[in-house]
Structure formats: structure tokens, C-alpha cells
Design an enzyme around this catalytic site. Sequence first.
Site, PDB file in Angstrom:
ATOM      1  N   ARG A  20       0.833  -1.217   0.000  1.00 48.13           N
ATOM      2  CA  ARG A  20       0.000   0.000   0.000  1.00 48.13           C
ATOM      3  C   ARG A  20       0.859   1.256   0.000  1.00 48.13           C
ATOM      4  NH1 ARG A  20      -3.593  -0.350   4.973  1.00 48.13           N
ATOM      5  NH2 ARG A  20      -1.705  -1.327   5.734  1.00 48.13           N
ATOM      6  N   ASN A  38      -6.219  -2.647   2.002  1.00 51.12           N
ATOM      7  CA  ASN A  38      -6.188  -4.092   2.171  1.00 51.12           C
ATOM      8  C   ASN A  38      -7.613  -4.608   2.263  1.00 51.12           C
ATOM      9  OD1 ASN A  38      -3.389  -4.299   2.272  1.00 51.12           O
ATOM     10  ND2 ASN A  38      -3.292  -4.301   4.493  1.00 51.12           N
TER      11      ASN A  38
END
Length: 91
Positions: A20, A38
Site C-alpha cells: 500500500r 487491504n
Amino acid sequence: MAKICIHAWVTGRVQGVWYRQSTLEEAERAGLVGWVRNLSDGSVEVMLQGDEQAVRHVEAWLSQGPELATVAEVKSEEVEVSDELVDFQII
């Protein structure tokens, strides 16, 4: 410059490997807006919006990801451009 928006899902070893954060850095470097998060199944979901060439560049990068990631598959689709996306965030 054509503006596009891509919604993508990335599977593989993509959580706990800075995926990320690396996506945020790549998107910001390319001048894109959107988000990355996520999912509970271990995958990562991404929204990329901006200049078509920049979006396609980061979309291609998703298949590689950061050094520790092992990407199995990236599924993406073009969606409607949104005025609500103003920066790039990890959500």
C-alpha cells in the site's frame, strides 16, 4: 490529456510487504489521485485516476509491486472518473 479512472484488485503476497505504501508513492510520483486498501481476503484494492498515460504506468507497476511482494494477478476495469477523488490515500 485524457483523464481515466481504473479500479483494480491485486492478489498474491501483497499484504505486510509495504504494498500500500509503495502504491501511494508510485501514484503520487505519477500525479494521480485515488486510494489503496487491504481487503479481508488478503488482496489489495486500488483506485487510480488521472492522466491516462500515468494511470496505465502505475497500473502496470501493480503487477510487480514493491520488492517483498509476490503478485499473482491484477484484475482491473475502467470506471467513471470521479470529482470526489482529490488526493491519493491509504484507506
